[in-house]
Design an enzyme around this catalytic site. Structure first.
Site, PDB file in Angstrom:
ATOM      1  N   HIS A 106      -1.285  -0.041  -0.361  1.00  0.00           N
ATOM      2  CA  HIS A 106      -0.433   0.518  -1.417  1.00  0.00           C
ATOM      3  C   HIS A 106      -0.496  -0.292  -2.715  1.00  0.00           C
ATOM      4  O   HIS A 106       0.523  -0.598  -3.319  1.00  0.00           O
ATOM      5  CB  HIS A 106       1.017   0.637  -0.930  1.00  0.00           C
ATOM      6  CG  HIS A 106       1.202   1.647   0.156  1.00  0.00           C
ATOM      7  ND1 HIS A 106       2.440   2.114   0.530  1.00  0.00           N
ATOM      8  CD2 HIS A 106       0.313   2.279   0.957  1.00  0.00           C
ATOM      9  CE1 HIS A 106       2.306   2.990   1.524  1.00  0.00           C
ATOM     10  NE2 HIS A 106       1.012   3.097   1.790  1.00  0.00           N
ATOM     11  N   GLN A 142      -6.841  -1.198   1.260  1.00  0.00           N
ATOM     12  CA  GLN A 142      -6.730  -0.232   0.178  1.00  0.00           C
ATOM     13  C   GLN A 142      -6.805  -0.874  -1.200  1.00  0.00           C
ATOM     14  O   GLN A 142      -6.719  -0.177  -2.210  1.00  0.00           O
ATOM     15  CB  GLN A 142      -5.408   0.533   0.308  1.00  0.00           C
ATOM     16  CG  GLN A 142      -5.272   1.331   1.584  1.00  0.00           C
ATOM     17  CD  GLN A 142      -3.886   1.906   1.751  1.00  0.00           C
ATOM     18  OE1 GLN A 142      -3.006   1.759   0.902  1.00  0.00           O
ATOM     19  NE2 GLN A 142      -3.665   2.590   2.866  1.00  0.00           N
ATOM     20  N   GLU A 158       3.710  14.027  -3.071  1.00  0.00           N
ATOM     21  CA  GLU A 158       4.539  14.591  -4.135  1.00  0.00           C
ATOM     22  C   GLU A 158       3.788  14.751  -5.443  1.00  0.00           C
ATOM     23  O   GLU A 158       2.891  13.968  -5.767  1.00  0.00           O
ATOM     24  CB  GLU A 158       5.743  13.679  -4.406  1.00  0.00           C
ATOM     25  CG  GLU A 158       6.708  13.524  -3.265  1.00  0.00           C
ATOM     26  CD  GLU A 158       7.903  12.667  -3.629  1.00  0.00           C
ATOM     27  OE1 GLU A 158       8.746  12.435  -2.751  1.00  0.00           O
ATOM     28  OE2 GLU A 158       8.004  12.210  -4.789  1.00  0.00           O
ATOM     29  N   TYR A 166       5.731   6.568  10.559  1.00  0.00           N
ATOM     30  CA  TYR A 166       4.538   6.548  11.380  1.00  0.00           C
ATOM     31  C   TYR A 166       4.913   6.258  12.837  1.00  0.00           C
ATOM     32  O   TYR A 166       5.831   5.498  13.117  1.00  0.00           O
ATOM     33  CB  TYR A 166       3.558   5.478  10.889  1.00  0.00           C
ATOM     34  CG  TYR A 166       2.966   5.785   9.533  1.00  0.00           C
ATOM     35  CD1 TYR A 166       2.067   6.827   9.370  1.00  0.00           C
ATOM     36  CD2 TYR A 166       3.305   5.023   8.417  1.00  0.00           C
ATOM     37  CE1 TYR A 166       1.523   7.110   8.134  1.00  0.00           C
ATOM     38  CE2 TYR A 166       2.759   5.292   7.172  1.00  0.00           C
ATOM     39  CZ  TYR A 166       1.873   6.336   7.037  1.00  0.00           C
ATOM     40  OH  TYR A 166       1.336   6.614   5.802  1.00  0.00           O
ATOM     41  N   TYR A 168      12.783   8.264  -8.486  1.00  0.00           N
ATOM     42  CA  TYR A 168      12.090   9.309  -7.729  1.00  0.00           C
ATOM     43  C   TYR A 168      12.292   9.192  -6.214  1.00  0.00           C
ATOM     44  O   TYR A 168      11.635   9.899  -5.453  1.00  0.00           O
ATOM     45  CB  TYR A 168      10.616   9.337  -8.150  1.00  0.00           C
ATOM     46  CG  TYR A 168      10.536   9.833  -9.575  1.00  0.00           C
ATOM     47  CD1 TYR A 168      10.422  11.187  -9.869  1.00  0.00           C
ATOM     48  CD2 TYR A 168      10.731   8.953 -10.640  1.00  0.00           C
ATOM     49  CE1 TYR A 168      10.444  11.650 -11.173  1.00  0.00           C
ATOM     50  CE2 TYR A 168      10.763   9.411 -11.954  1.00  0.00           C
ATOM     51  CZ  TYR A 168      10.619  10.757 -12.213  1.00  0.00           C
ATOM     52  OH  TYR A 168      10.672  11.220 -13.513  1.00  0.00           O
TER      53      TYR A 168
END
Length: 377
Positions: free
Chosen positions: A159, A97, A251, A272, A261
């Site tokens: 991420h 990613q 979100e 997962y 948060y």
């Protein structure tokens, strides 16, 4: 892949927040997967042949910058042709990613010619998301330097985040992922994992950042998982963001100074594999409740507020792309409250979504043969 059990860290902000109506609606089991909107959008191909494009940013002269995750920054000319990759970028660690990510044009570009981008920077211990800047002169970059580096480096290909937003005071807010294998660090204020940071054009932490005890100077907010879209509210100047949850729990948040948060102590996503709960799924003192949650996940991406008359009835709406959902999602707002959602199926993974200076919405599709679409009605 399974996450480990979350360590219990004392949240930075201990003020209890009121549960928002939309979260109540979610808990009550109202529709999480609305039917596609009857109206359709017509994708018009503006550019093609892009290798996993990640972000687009418009220049004041009619051109645009497009990043490709594989490590290329290209100019889209006003005639629709693409330049060769611009030279001068720092080394990019392209894995999973991670790679070359967001790009943003300085609001004072006409004066200073500056552009900013985020990328996975290799180094001792793995890689981390970094912020660089350079001066764009014609079709060349100069004076390139890396001005901020996420700490610590992590051996991970997941991420990385991230999005860049210029705030009204000229500082930059940058959303950073938790790097997946270090999710508990999102609650540790002394590092940059799972955080929004706020820096100036030179990468320095402004004096009015939160700077609570033990907090890294650049940290603006904490408890984020993997920010994939961010935009400034055109009226209020608030920073809005979307992030991915695990197996649900995507979100929408308004990101405010010093707020927590919740990730991974407060989340509507699940582990997962096992599908077990990760943290609390309701109000918890010290944590901000999301304004909108998706279960199951749509994998939200680029984010924009609609201010254009090209889309009658959409003015003031929040629109976002969806990777897993392969759609444009429009949220109707009443202040900070999401009062309606509609989906426009596009049949492709949408990586970025922006409103252009001509008022049209533009979408980047994810893939080895990525495209830039203008979404017409």
């Amino acid at each position: 892949m399974r996450h480990g059990r979350a360590r219990q860290h004392a949240p930075m902000n201990t003020r209890s927040r009121r549960l928002l109506p939309l979260v109540v609606a979610l808990a009550a089991g109202l529709a999480a997967n609305p039917a596609p909107a009857a109206e359709t959008l017509r994708p018009v191909v503006v550019a093609s042949g892009l290798d996993h494009p990640w972000a687009i940013a418009f220049l004041p002269d009619g051109r645009a910058l497009i990043t490709e995750k594989v490590g290329r920054l290209r100019l889209l000319r006003a005639d629709g042709t693409l330049s060769a990759p611009l030279a001068g970028l720092p080394a990019v660690d392209v894995r999973g990613q991670c790679g070359l990510l967001d790009v943003a044009v300085d609001p004072d570009f006409k004066r200073n010619g500056l552009v900013f981008w985020t990328f996975a920077e290799p180094g001792d211990g793995g890689n981390s998301t970094a912020l660089a800047r350079g001066r764009l002169d014609g079709d060349k970059l100069s004076e390139v330097r890396t001005i901020f580096r996420q700490q610590p480096k992590v051996s991970s290909s997941a991420h990385c985040g991230s999005r860049i937003v210029f705030l009204r005071d000229g500082t930059l807010a940058v959303g950073l992922g938790d790097r997946f294998s270090r999710r508990d660090d999102a609650q540790l204020p002394g590092n940059h994992l799972g955080k929004f940071v706020r820096v100036d054009r030179d990468g320095r932490a402004p004096a009015d950042n939160p700077r609570a005890a033990g907090m890294a100077a650049e940290v603006w907010s904490l408890g984020h998982r993997n920010v994939q879209g961010a935009a400034l509210h055109p009226q209020t100047g608030e920073l809005w963001a979307v992030e991915h949850g695990p197996q649900g729990g995507d979100e929408v948040n308004v990101v405010e100074r010093g707020r927590n948060y919740g990730w991974p102590l407060l989340t509507y996503g699940r582990n997962y594999g096992s599908g077990t709960r990760i943290g609390d799924e309701g109000p918890r003192a010290g944590f901000e409740q999301p304004l909108k949650v998706w279960v199951p996940s749509i994998a939200p991406s680029g984010l924009a507020f609609v201010g254009s008359e090209r889309y009658p009835g959409w003015q003031g709406s929040l629109v976002l792309g969806a990777l897993r959902g392969e759609a444009l999602v429009r949220l109707t707002l009443d202040g900070r409250r999401v009062v309606a959602e509609e989906r426009h199926e596009l049949g492709a993974r949408i990586r970025d979504l922006r409103q252009g200076p001509d008022g049209w919405l533009y979408a980047l599709t994810d893939g080895a043969d990525g495209r830039l679409w203008r979404l017409e009605r």
